[in-house]
Design a protein around this motif. Structure first.
Motif, PDB file in Angstrom:
ATOM      1  N   GLU A 105      61.473 -97.534   7.115  1.00 19.26           N
ATOM      2  CA  GLU A 105      60.989 -96.729   5.994  1.00 19.26           C
ATOM      3  C   GLU A 105      60.426 -95.399   6.488  1.00 19.26           C
ATOM      4  O   GLU A 105      60.645 -94.346   5.864  1.00 19.26           O
ATOM      5  CB  GLU A 105      59.912 -97.510   5.228  1.00 19.26           C
ATOM      6  CG  GLU A 105      59.393 -96.784   4.003  1.00 19.26           C
ATOM      7  CD  GLU A 105      58.301 -97.564   3.283  1.00 19.26           C
ATOM      8  OE1 GLU A 105      57.629 -96.976   2.411  1.00 19.26           O
ATOM      9  OE2 GLU A 105      58.106 -98.767   3.588  1.00 19.26           O
ATOM     10  N   SER A 114      62.215 -85.809  -6.716  1.00 19.80           N
ATOM     11  CA  SER A 114      61.567 -87.107  -6.552  1.00 19.80           C
ATOM     12  C   SER A 114      60.652 -87.058  -5.335  1.00 19.80           C
ATOM     13  O   SER A 114      60.969 -86.381  -4.349  1.00 19.80           O
ATOM     14  CB  SER A 114      62.604 -88.221  -6.358  1.00 19.80           C
ATOM     15  OG  SER A 114      63.428 -88.346  -7.502  1.00 19.80           O
ATOM     16  N   ASP A 120      59.137 -92.135  -2.588  1.00 22.35           N
ATOM     17  CA  ASP A 120      60.000 -92.919  -3.478  1.00 22.35           C
ATOM     18  C   ASP A 120      61.435 -92.936  -2.980  1.00 22.35           C
ATOM     19  O   ASP A 120      62.109 -93.973  -3.019  1.00 22.35           O
ATOM     20  CB  ASP A 120      59.958 -92.342  -4.898  1.00 22.35           C
ATOM     21  CG  ASP A 120      58.631 -92.629  -5.599  1.00 22.35           C
ATOM     22  OD1 ASP A 120      57.841 -93.425  -5.059  1.00 22.35           O
ATOM     23  OD2 ASP A 120      58.395 -92.039  -6.672  1.00 22.35           O
ATOM     24  N   LEU A 121      61.934 -91.797  -2.521  1.00 20.80           N
ATOM     25  CA  LEU A 121      63.300 -91.743  -1.997  1.00 20.80           C
ATOM     26  C   LEU A 121      63.434 -92.603  -0.743  1.00 20.80           C
ATOM     27  O   LEU A 121      64.442 -93.290  -0.560  1.00 20.80           O
ATOM     28  CB  LEU A 121      63.682 -90.298  -1.685  1.00 20.80           C
ATOM     29  CG  LEU A 121      63.906 -89.384  -2.897  1.00 20.80           C
ATOM     30  CD1 LEU A 121      64.108 -87.939  -2.446  1.00 20.80           C
ATOM     31  CD2 LEU A 121      65.098 -89.846  -3.721  1.00 20.80           C
ATOM     32  N   ARG A 142      61.685 -95.293   0.049  1.00 17.44           N
ATOM     33  CA  ARG A 142      61.676 -96.706  -0.356  1.00 17.44           C
ATOM     34  C   ARG A 142      63.011 -97.105  -0.967  1.00 17.44           C
ATOM     35  O   ARG A 142      63.502 -98.214  -0.749  1.00 17.44           O
ATOM     36  CB  ARG A 142      60.545 -96.949  -1.347  1.00 17.44           C
ATOM     37  CG  ARG A 142      59.148 -96.751  -0.774  1.00 17.44           C
ATOM     38  CD  ARG A 142      58.073 -97.037  -1.797  1.00 17.44           C
ATOM     39  NE  ARG A 142      56.763 -96.633  -1.305  1.00 17.44           N
ATOM     40  CZ  ARG A 142      56.007 -95.699  -1.885  1.00 17.44           C
ATOM     41  NH1 ARG A 142      56.441 -95.082  -2.978  1.00 17.44           N
ATOM     42  NH2 ARG A 142      54.828 -95.392  -1.380  1.00 17.44           N
ATOM     43  N   HIS A 143      63.585 -96.189  -1.738  1.00 19.32           N
ATOM     44  CA  HIS A 143      64.884 -96.483  -2.352  1.00 19.32           C
ATOM     45  C   HIS A 143      65.960 -96.653  -1.278  1.00 19.32           C
ATOM     46  O   HIS A 143      66.774 -97.590  -1.346  1.00 19.32           O
ATOM     47  CB  HIS A 143      65.270 -95.353  -3.305  1.00 19.32           C
ATOM     48  CG  HIS A 143      66.597 -95.549  -3.962  1.00 19.32           C
ATOM     49  ND1 HIS A 143      66.851 -96.544  -4.862  1.00 19.32           N
ATOM     50  CD2 HIS A 143      67.772 -94.864  -3.823  1.00 19.32           C
ATOM     51  CE1 HIS A 143      68.104 -96.479  -5.266  1.00 19.32           C
ATOM     52  NE2 HIS A 143      68.686 -95.476  -4.647  1.00 19.32           N
ATOM     53  N   LEU A 144      65.957 -95.793  -0.278  1.00 21.57           N
ATOM     54  CA  LEU A 144      66.933 -95.901   0.799  1.00 21.57           C
ATOM     55  C   LEU A 144      66.767 -97.214   1.565  1.00 21.57           C
ATOM     56  O   LEU A 144      67.751 -97.861   1.935  1.00 21.57           O
ATOM     57  CB  LEU A 144      66.800 -94.715   1.748  1.00 21.57           C
ATOM     58  CG  LEU A 144      67.212 -93.353   1.173  1.00 21.57           C
ATOM     59  CD1 LEU A 144      66.788 -92.234   2.117  1.00 21.57           C
ATOM     60  CD2 LEU A 144      68.719 -93.294   0.922  1.00 21.57           C
ATOM     61  N   ALA A 173      65.566-100.018   0.331  1.00 23.00           N
ATOM     62  CA  ALA A 173      66.044-101.090  -0.546  1.00 23.00           C
ATOM     63  C   ALA A 173      67.573-101.154  -0.565  1.00 23.00           C
ATOM     64  O   ALA A 173      68.161-102.242  -0.547  1.00 23.00           O
ATOM     65  CB  ALA A 173      65.513-100.884  -1.956  1.00 23.00           C
ATOM     66  N   VAL A 174      68.229 -99.995  -0.598  1.00 22.92           N
ATOM     67  CA  VAL A 174      69.691 -99.957  -0.576  1.00 22.92           C
ATOM     68  C   VAL A 174      70.213-100.510   0.748  1.00 22.92           C
ATOM     69  O   VAL A 174      71.185-101.277   0.783  1.00 22.92           O
ATOM     70  CB  VAL A 174      70.207 -98.529  -0.817  1.00 22.92           C
ATOM     71  CG1 VAL A 174      71.710 -98.441  -0.577  1.00 22.92           C
ATOM     72  CG2 VAL A 174      69.880 -98.076  -2.231  1.00 22.92           C
ATOM     73  N   ALA A 181      73.123 -93.806  -3.650  1.00 23.25           N
ATOM     74  CA  ALA A 181      71.827 -93.541  -3.019  1.00 23.25           C
ATOM     75  C   ALA A 181      71.794 -92.137  -2.421  1.00 23.25           C
ATOM     76  O   ALA A 181      70.792 -91.424  -2.539  1.00 23.25           O
ATOM     77  CB  ALA A 181      71.551 -94.587  -1.935  1.00 23.25           C
ATOM     78  N   PHE A 198      71.282 -89.451  -5.018  1.00 22.27           N
ATOM     79  CA  PHE A 198      69.891 -89.259  -5.436  1.00 22.27           C
ATOM     80  C   PHE A 198      69.192 -88.212  -4.568  1.00 22.27           C
ATOM     81  O   PHE A 198      68.247 -87.564  -5.018  1.00 22.27           O
ATOM     82  CB  PHE A 198      69.127 -90.582  -5.361  1.00 22.27           C
ATOM     83  CG  PHE A 198      69.204 -91.393  -6.619  1.00 22.27           C
ATOM     84  CD1 PHE A 198      68.469 -91.041  -7.737  1.00 22.27           C
ATOM     85  CD2 PHE A 198      69.998 -92.524  -6.685  1.00 22.27           C
ATOM     86  CE1 PHE A 198      68.533 -91.788  -8.902  1.00 22.27           C
ATOM     87  CE2 PHE A 198      70.075 -93.278  -7.843  1.00 22.27           C
ATOM     88  CZ  PHE A 198      69.340 -92.916  -8.957  1.00 22.27           C
ATOM     89  N   GLY A 205      71.543 -89.001  -9.881  1.00 21.73           N
ATOM     90  CA  GLY A 205      71.791 -90.428  -9.713  1.00 21.73           C
ATOM     91  C   GLY A 205      72.947 -90.904 -10.549  1.00 21.73           C
ATOM     92  O   GLY A 205      73.119 -92.099 -10.761  1.00 21.73           O
TER      93      GLY A 205
END
Length: 212
Positions: free
Chosen positions: A131, A151, A155-156, A158-160, A162-163, A187, A190, A195
């Motif tokens: 992360e 964004s 947040d970006l 964390r999204h990466l 998760a992906v 991803a 984004f 998105g």
């Protein structure tokens, strides 16, 4: 005076990684490890301890040689390109994994960590490192204008993360190019502040880097 070891520790850990990675912690026996590593049970116990201790050493060895090395290579690139390169390598490995072993770290997170507080901390620390890598890249990309400011960087990142975990899990049961590449391309889209679908830049990056 202690006798010198008659085996290479790195080779033994490589063999242990392959054994645990393919079969999982619970399904791997000490007999399996003895056969795979090619050394005696006494030597294995004396050098590495019991199965749990060897698993931890094997996991550390895997992380150092795979995840940490991938991060190191990616950090040498510009921030946006670093993220694209990282995921291109993940796609290449995931789609080329004919045995569907997945990622040993993700397997540990699912199979071992829920039942072992010590391994929870080990896995969580590596995930935090991933992360942080994404966060550093996003912040640098936002600073140089290659990643959207729409964004928050956290947040970006964390999204990466998760992906990444989702792709590695999906690859074990549905290693379909359209599924995995689609998840990653969205991803990356984004990062441009869009998105909605697979933008041309993300698609070109994946197709261009996936063959490396």
């Amino acid at each position: 005076m202690a006798r010198p070891r008659e085996f290479d520790e790195g080779d033994v850990l490589d063999a242990a990684v392959e054994c645990f990675w393919k079969q999982g912690f619970e399904a791997t026996s000490m007999r399996d490890l003895i056969e795979r590593t090619g050394i005696t049970g006494a030597s294995l116990y004396n050098a590495f301890g019991d199965k749990r201790a060897l698993y931890q050493r094997a996991l550390d060895h895997y992380v150092a040689g795979s995840i940490a090395e991938r991060i190191r290579r990616s950090r040498e690139l510009p921030p946006r390109e670093a993220i694209e390169s990282f995921f291109a390598d993940i796609l290449k490995r995931s789609l080329g994994d004919r045995q569907r072993k997945g990622c040993m770290l993700v397997n540990a997170a699912v199979d071992v960590a829920p039942h072992d507080p010590a391994f929870q901390k080990i896995v969580a620390a590596v995930l935090k490192h991933l992360e942080t890598f994404f966060l550093d890249c996003v912040r640098a990309g936002q600073a140089d204008g290659t990643i959207t400011l729409a964004s928050p960087a956290a947040d970006l990142a964390r999204h990466l993360l998760a992906v990444l975990l989702g792709v590695r899990v999906l690859a074990r049961v549905r290693p379909e190019p359209a599924l995995l590449k689609g998840a990653v391309a969205t991803a990356l889209a984004f990062l441009d502040g869009s998105g909605r679908g697979h933008d041309a830049r993300a698609g070109q990056a994946l197709s261009g880097r996936g063959a490396r």
